[in-house]
Write a protein that holds these residues in place. Structure first.
Motif, PDB file in Angstrom:
ATOM      1  N   MET A  89       0.830  -1.208   0.000  1.00 25.62           N
ATOM      2  CA  MET A  89       0.000   0.000   0.000  1.00 25.62           C
ATOM      3  C   MET A  89       0.866   1.261   0.000  1.00 25.62           C
ATOM      4  O   MET A  89       0.552   2.246  -0.685  1.00 25.62           O
ATOM      5  N   PHE A  90       1.958   1.231   0.737  1.00 24.58           N
ATOM      6  CA  PHE A  90       2.886   2.368   0.810  1.00 24.58           C
ATOM      7  C   PHE A  90       3.488   2.653  -0.569  1.00 24.58           C
ATOM      8  O   PHE A  90       3.560   3.810  -1.012  1.00 24.58           O
ATOM      9  N   LEU A  91       3.917   1.594  -1.249  1.00 28.56           N
ATOM     10  CA  LEU A  91       4.532   1.765  -2.570  1.00 28.56           C
ATOM     11  C   LEU A  91       3.511   2.255  -3.593  1.00 28.56           C
ATOM     12  O   LEU A  91       3.833   3.073  -4.460  1.00 28.56           O
ATOM     13  N   LYS A  92       2.286   1.750  -3.495  1.00 31.92           N
ATOM     14  CA  LYS A  92       1.244   2.212  -4.421  1.00 31.92           C
ATOM     15  C   LYS A  92       0.992   3.708  -4.225  1.00 31.92           C
ATOM     16  O   LYS A  92       0.871   4.461  -5.205  1.00 31.92           O
ATOM     17  N   GLY A  95       3.410   5.830  -5.969  1.00 32.41           N
ATOM     18  CA  GLY A  95       3.392   5.843  -7.424  1.00 32.41           C
ATOM     19  C   GLY A  95       3.898   4.587  -8.110  1.00 32.41           C
ATOM     20  O   GLY A  95       3.982   4.536  -9.343  1.00 32.41           O
ATOM     21  N   PHE A  96       4.215   3.539  -7.349  1.00 31.35           N
ATOM     22  CA  PHE A  96       4.665   2.285  -7.954  1.00 31.35           C
ATOM     23  C   PHE A  96       3.459   1.477  -8.432  1.00 31.35           C
ATOM     24  O   PHE A  96       2.380   1.543  -7.842  1.00 31.35           O
ATOM     25  N   PRO A  97       3.646   0.678  -9.499  1.00 28.56           N
ATOM     26  CA  PRO A  97       2.521  -0.095 -10.035  1.00 28.56           C
ATOM     27  C   PRO A  97       2.282  -1.389  -9.262  1.00 28.56           C
ATOM     28  O   PRO A  97       2.483  -2.500  -9.752  1.00 28.56           O
ATOM     29  N   THR A  98       1.869  -1.247  -8.014  1.00 28.79           N
ATOM     30  CA  THR A  98       1.546  -2.412  -7.192  1.00 28.79           C
ATOM     31  C   THR A  98       0.029  -2.565  -7.098  1.00 28.79           C
ATOM     32  O   THR A  98      -0.721  -1.653  -7.444  1.00 28.79           O
ATOM     33  N   ALA A  99      -0.393  -3.709  -6.608  1.00 26.32           N
ATOM     34  CA  ALA A  99      -1.827  -3.971  -6.456  1.00 26.32           C
ATOM     35  C   ALA A  99      -2.394  -3.180  -5.282  1.00 26.32           C
ATOM     36  O   ALA A  99      -1.659  -2.637  -4.456  1.00 26.32           O
ATOM     37  N   SER A 100      -3.713  -3.125  -5.219  1.00 27.28           N
ATOM     38  CA  SER A 100      -4.390  -2.588  -4.036  1.00 27.28           C
ATOM     39  C   SER A 100      -4.740  -3.757  -3.123  1.00 27.28           C
ATOM     40  O   SER A 100      -5.075  -4.853  -3.589  1.00 27.28           O
ATOM     41  N   VAL A 101      -4.651  -3.533  -1.826  1.00 27.19           N
ATOM     42  CA  VAL A 101      -4.984  -4.562  -0.846  1.00 27.19           C
ATOM     43  C   VAL A 101      -6.440  -4.381  -0.426  1.00 27.19           C
ATOM     44  O   VAL A 101      -6.842  -3.297  -0.008  1.00 27.19           O
ATOM     45  N   CYS A 102      -7.216  -5.441  -0.547  1.00 22.88           N
ATOM     46  CA  CYS A 102      -8.653  -5.361  -0.253  1.00 22.88           C
ATOM     47  C   CYS A 102      -8.926  -5.674   1.217  1.00 22.88           C
ATOM     48  O   CYS A 102      -8.252  -6.494   1.833  1.00 22.88           O
ATOM     49  N   ARG A 103      -9.945  -5.044   1.739  1.00 27.54           N
ATOM     50  CA  ARG A 103     -10.341  -5.246   3.131  1.00 27.54           C
ATOM     51  C   ARG A 103     -11.348  -6.394   3.241  1.00 27.54           C
ATOM     52  O   ARG A 103     -12.158  -6.619   2.349  1.00 27.54           O
ATOM     53  N   THR A 104     -11.295  -7.094   4.367  1.00 25.70           N
ATOM     54  CA  THR A 104     -12.282  -8.131   4.641  1.00 25.70           C
ATOM     55  C   THR A 104     -13.595  -7.469   5.069  1.00 25.70           C
ATOM     56  O   THR A 104     -13.664  -6.260   5.277  1.00 25.70           O
ATOM     57  N   LYS A 105     -14.617  -8.290   5.231  1.00 19.08           N
ATOM     58  CA  LYS A 105     -15.896  -7.758   5.700  1.00 19.08           C
ATOM     59  C   LYS A 105     -15.754  -7.150   7.098  1.00 19.08           C
ATOM     60  O   LYS A 105     -16.516  -6.264   7.479  1.00 19.08           O
ATOM     61  N   GLY A 106     -14.741  -7.612   7.854  1.00 25.34           N
ATOM     62  CA  GLY A 106     -14.490  -7.060   9.185  1.00 25.34           C
ATOM     63  C   GLY A 106     -13.499  -5.916   9.163  1.00 25.34           C
ATOM     64  O   GLY A 106     -13.008  -5.505  10.213  1.00 25.34           O
ATOM     65  N   ASP A 107     -13.179  -5.421   7.950  1.00 31.45           N
ATOM     66  CA  ASP A 107     -12.283  -4.283   7.743  1.00 31.45           C
ATOM     67  C   ASP A 107     -10.831  -4.579   8.143  1.00 31.45           C
ATOM     68  O   ASP A 107     -10.101  -3.705   8.593  1.00 31.45           O
ATOM     69  N   ILE A 254       4.301  -4.786 -10.364  1.00 32.19           N
ATOM     70  CA  ILE A 254       5.278  -5.493  -9.533  1.00 32.19           C
ATOM     71  C   ILE A 254       4.498  -6.442  -8.640  1.00 32.19           C
ATOM     72  O   ILE A 254       3.599  -6.018  -7.910  1.00 32.19           O
ATOM     73  N   LEU A 255       4.832  -7.717  -8.705  1.00 33.94           N
ATOM     74  CA  LEU A 255       4.094  -8.743  -7.977  1.00 33.94           C
ATOM     75  C   LEU A 255       4.926  -9.345  -6.843  1.00 33.94           C
ATOM     76  O   LEU A 255       6.144  -9.198  -6.809  1.00 33.94           O
ATOM     77  N   ASP A 256       4.253 -10.075  -5.976  1.00 34.06           N
ATOM     78  CA  ASP A 256       4.832 -11.011  -5.014  1.00 34.06           C
ATOM     79  C   ASP A 256       5.861 -10.393  -4.074  1.00 34.06           C
ATOM     80  O   ASP A 256       7.067 -10.429  -4.320  1.00 34.06           O
ATOM     81  N   PHE A 257       5.371  -9.893  -2.961  1.00 33.06           N
ATOM     82  CA  PHE A 257       6.231  -9.290  -1.944  1.00 33.06           C
ATOM     83  C   PHE A 257       6.492 -10.253  -0.783  1.00 33.06           C
ATOM     84  O   PHE A 257       6.923  -9.845   0.287  1.00 33.06           O
ATOM     85  N   SER A 258       6.264 -11.544  -1.003  1.00 26.17           N
ATOM     86  CA  SER A 258       6.357 -12.509   0.103  1.00 26.17           C
ATOM     87  C   SER A 258       7.795 -12.828   0.509  1.00 26.17           C
ATOM     88  O   SER A 258       8.024 -13.410   1.573  1.00 26.17           O
ATOM     89  N   ASP A 259       8.782 -12.477  -0.328  1.00 23.43           N
ATOM     90  CA  ASP A 259      10.182 -12.737   0.032  1.00 23.43           C
ATOM     91  C   ASP A 259      10.873 -11.496   0.603  1.00 23.43           C
ATOM     92  O   ASP A 259      12.100 -11.472   0.746  1.00 23.43           O
ATOM     93  N   MET A 260      10.106 -10.475   0.934  1.00 26.48           N
ATOM     94  CA  MET A 260      10.697  -9.252   1.485  1.00 26.48           C
ATOM     95  C   MET A 260      11.406  -9.538   2.796  1.00 26.48           C
ATOM     96  O   MET A 260      10.923 -10.305   3.624  1.00 26.48           O
TER      97      MET A 260
END
Length: 376
Positions: A89-92, A95-107, A254-260
């Motif tokens: 979210m910070f990178l987006k 101005g970086f082309p990252t995805a948006s993170v969606c919220r759950t029904k519980g926010d 830019i995909l896949d931030f799981s190896d950060m």
């Protein structure tokens, strides 16, 4: 530092959700009506491409998403997933082309889902991100300009993350994370997967050199947060026509931030060089163009440059050894796991045959040519 997968140098178990289960997750956790769902290739997590239906309450906004189901080990470390999501979210926002993170029904940005398999109950962290269009770099002939742009992107990403703050940032201190370039010596636990052959001998040499020439010099490298996996499948591009009618490519995702993890600037450029070599018809030429792009933002120090050759070799070893081990555990995922291995062993052998001095000469002369405005 958080507990969980990073306290163990092991390859985690991959989730095995079916499409019906995954679809039910999207609807129950995120409140979206799924019209179609299909699996996406992945390493040790599970990803699905999700298509949703418009409703009278959702007449605008995205209709395509990626459902990410973390493996059981990573799911024990919710702090890490939270930090990774906030970085996206910070990178987006920057101005970086990252995805948006969606919220759950519980926010919330994640949800822990438990599944009873009969013999045991397993828990998985699930997230939903918007789907990014574009083609992976692996599918196109990569131009010298695109290599430069990707190197520049890697540096800009690390530079931007200098400003990122989060109360759980220490979760990125992943002490025994097998994919952190600092942890190359942990590969010794998996050498059995290679059998006894020449390739194993090269890996053993790289590990020994790493201990002697990198581990002793880490204090000379500048620290930062690394994406850690800017490979040719995690960078998306879109094409447009140039003035002369040729296709021009720009990075669109830019995909896949799981190896950060916490690392060093020189780690990021080494990892990027290695992955850009994979599909190249002239792999030894790649490094100079990526390096030039990276150094246009973050010039490397003499100590960092001196370690670059060995760090690229080390990343090849990480990818090849862990893939061989994972194939023994998950033979059904062999095609995806062995993508790098198809050309990786050949490139590593070639680097060793040429030697550090010869490869560095190509890289550094190419990078230097950009300073005069004439790229080689």
């Amino acid at each position: 530092m958080s507990s969980g997968v990073d306290q163990q140098s092991q390859v985690p178990a991959k989730p095995t959700f079916g499409e019906v289960q995954a679809s039910a997750l999207v609807e129950s956790v995120f409140g979206l009506k799924v019209s179609k769902i299909q699996p996406l290739p992945s390493y040790d997590d599970q990803n699905f491409h999700v298509y949703t239906s418009r409703t009278k309450d959702t007449t605008d906004g995205p209709t395509e998403y990626v459902l990410k189901i973390s493996n059981t080990e990573t799911s024990k470390n919710p702090d890490l997933i939270e930090v990774q999501s906030h970085i996206i979210m910070f990178l987006k926002a920057a101005g970086f082309p990252t995805a948006s993170v969606c919220r759950t029904k519980g926010d919330n940005i994640t949800s822990l889902v438990s599944v009873d398999s009969g013999s045991e109950v397993k828990s998985y962290l699930v997230r939903l991100l918007t789907y990014l269009p574009g083609r992976p770099v692996a599918e196109i002939p990569v131009s010298l300009q695109l290599l430069y742009d990707i190197g520049r992107l890697a540096a800009k990403l690390d530079k931007t993350l200098e400003k990122f703050h989060h109360p759980k940032l220490s979760s990125l201190q992943r002490k025994n994370f097998i994919w952190n370039l600092k942890n190359v010596p942990l590969l010794e636990e998996y050498l059995h997967a290679l059998g006894q052959n020449q390739t194993r001998e090269i890996v053993e040499q790289v590990i020994q050199l790493f201990k002697e020439e990198v581990m002793t010099k880490l204090s000379h490298f500048r620290e930062c947060i690394n994406h850690g996996d800017l490979n040719d499948h995690n960078i998306l591009i879109e094409s447009s026509k140039s003035a002369c009618g040729d296709a021009e490519y720009r990075v669109s995702g830019i995909l896949d931030f799981s190896d950060m993890s916490c690392g060093y600037y020189v780690f990021e450029v080494a990892i990027t060089i290695m992955y850009m070599m994979i599909e190249s018809k002239s792999p030894m030429q790649v490094g100079g163009h990526v390096l030039a792009g990276f150094e246009s933002i973050i010039p490397l120090t003499a100590a960092e440059r001196g370690a670059l050759f060995l760090l690229v070799c080390s990343r090849f070893c990480q990818s090849l050894v862990i893939a061989a081990h994972s194939c023994q555990l998950y033979p059904e995922n062999k095609d995806y796991l062995m993508i790098t291995a198809k050309t990786g062993w050949k490139h590593l052998q070639q680097m060793f045959d040429m030697g550090q001095k010869a490869v560095e000469e190509i890289w550094f002369e190419t990078a230097k040519s950009y300073e005069s405005g004439i790229s080689m």
